[in-house]
Design a protein around this motif. Sequence first.
Motif, short mmCIF file in Angstrom:
data_model
loop_
_atom_site.label_atom_id
_atom_site.label_comp_id
_atom_site.label_asym_id
_atom_site.label_seq_id
_atom_site.Cartn_x
_atom_site.Cartn_y
_atom_site.Cartn_z
N TYR A 155 -5.63 -5.62 1.12
CA TYR A 155 -5.59 -4.20 1.44
C TYR A 155 -6.38 -3.96 2.72
CZ TYR A 155 -4.06 -3.22 -3.38
OH TYR A 155 -3.37 -3.16 -4.56
N TYR B 201 -6.84 -6.74 -12.57
CA TYR B 201 -6.97 -6.69 -11.11
C TYR B 201 -8.46 -6.59 -10.76
CZ TYR B 201 -1.99 -5.39 -11.09
OH TYR B 201 -0.63 -5.35 -11.28
N ARG C 161 -5.37 -11.21 -9.30
CA ARG C 161 -4.88 -10.87 -10.63
C ARG C 161 -5.34 -11.92 -11.63
NH1 ARG C 161 -0.28 -7.81 -12.66
NH2 ARG C 161 -0.90 -7.37 -14.80
N ILE D 87 -9.91 -5.63 2.22
CA ILE D 87 -10.30 -5.90 0.83
C ILE D 87 -9.23 -6.74 0.15
CG2 ILE D 87 -10.94 -4.88 -1.39
CD1 ILE D 87 -11.56 -2.27 0.14
N PHE E 215 -3.89 -10.01 -3.50
CA PHE E 215 -3.43 -8.89 -2.70
C PHE E 215 -4.41 -8.65 -1.55
CE2 PHE E 215 -0.43 -7.60 -5.97
CZ PHE E 215 -1.04 -8.05 -7.14
N LEU F 225 -2.00 -1.18 0.77
CA LEU F 225 -1.60 -2.55 0.51
C LEU F 225 -0.90 -3.13 1.73
CD1 LEU F 225 -1.33 -4.85 -1.58
CD2 LEU F 225 0.87 -3.86 -2.24
N GLU G 265 4.14 -5.64 3.09
CA GLU G 265 4.61 -4.27 2.94
C GLU G 265 5.26 -3.81 4.25
OE1 GLU G 265 4.38 -2.35 -0.05
OE2 GLU G 265 3.97 -4.43 -0.70
N PHE H 34 -11.31 -6.77 -7.57
CA PHE H 34 -11.40 -6.62 -6.12
C PHE H 34 -12.63 -7.31 -5.56
CE2 PHE H 34 -8.02 -3.62 -5.09
CZ PHE H 34 -7.65 -3.22 -6.35
N GLN I 280 -10.59 6.80 4.14
CA GLN I 280 -9.19 6.81 3.73
C GLN I 280 -8.98 5.90 2.53
OE1 GLN I 280 -6.21 6.43 6.76
NE2 GLN I 280 -7.40 7.59 8.27
N SER I 281 -7.76 5.89 2.05
CA SER I 281 -7.44 5.10 0.87
C SER I 281 -7.19 3.64 1.22
CB SER I 281 -6.21 5.69 0.18
OG SER I 281 -5.96 5.04 -1.04
N LEU I 282 -7.01 2.83 0.20
CA LEU I 282 -6.65 1.44 0.39
C LEU I 282 -5.13 1.36 0.54
CD1 LEU I 282 -9.33 1.44 -1.50
CD2 LEU I 282 -8.74 -0.96 -1.84
N THR J 133 -1.68 -14.76 -8.08
CA THR J 133 -1.33 -13.63 -7.21
C THR J 133 -2.59 -12.98 -6.67
OG1 THR J 133 0.64 -13.21 -8.56
CG2 THR J 133 -0.03 -11.48 -7.02
N GLN K 294 -8.45 -0.67 4.67
CA GLN K 294 -8.98 0.66 4.45
C GLN K 294 -9.68 1.17 5.70
OE1 GLN K 294 -12.13 1.04 1.48
NE2 GLN K 294 -11.36 3.04 0.85
N PHE L 112 -11.74 -2.11 7.36
CA PHE L 112 -12.33 -2.74 6.18
C PHE L 112 -11.19 -3.41 5.42
CE2 PHE L 112 -15.80 -3.53 3.58
CZ PHE L 112 -15.69 -3.03 2.28
#
Lengths: 117, 114
Positions: free
Chosen positions: A36, A106, A97, A93, A34, A46, A59, A108, A42-44, A32, A38, A91
Amino acid sequence: GAVVSQHPSRVICKSGTSVKIECRSLDFQATTMFWYRQFPKQSLMLMATSNEGSKATYEQGVEKDKFLINHASLTLSTLTVTSAHPEDSSFYICSARDWGSGWDGYTFGSGTRLTVV
Amino acid sequence: QQQVKQSPQSLIVQKGGIPIINCAYENTAFDYFPWYQQFPGKGPALLIAIRPDVSEKKEGRFTISFNKSAKQFSLHIMDSQPGDSATYFCAASTGYSSASKIIFGSGTRLSIRP
């Protein structure tokens, strides 16, 4: 510890072209991964979950035809931004897992700065 | 819909002080609460994490306090140093399965003044 390598670290592309970003797990197998996104300060957020050998789960609000995800092996997932436009500049990212590390598994990548001109 | 709310947005602390960052959640299905540190132009790195069966966890200078009934958790950084200046994200996840995913808070930009 587990390492996730992301390439390229920076890319500039022309509007309307496609760009591919690679995410590799170097010392573990990642069933798995993921992706993201950004924006500055700001935040990441998903975008999608990538499962080896099956279709990615996107998502809500993420265009699957715009952001193509392929997870063809246990160590590699790719994100292709198709027909990129300046608003896709961000950005990106990835995360993988590592089930061998339990709950803290997790890891990154170092991110890819995409600039569309 | 913000599933993990984080505050403050930014924080300035003198060297040696104890910055505290707070997070709150609504989803009681969350059962894993990590904190990440991110430097400019880099991906986030796991600092420390906690599960709901404990109320506190310490690792070096970093401590998580967890209040399950209030659905809140916080990060304390002891003896803060200028090198701790970074953006900190709280996060949450549900379950231990292939469907699990990390949901991030909005982040706190921490600056430690010499």
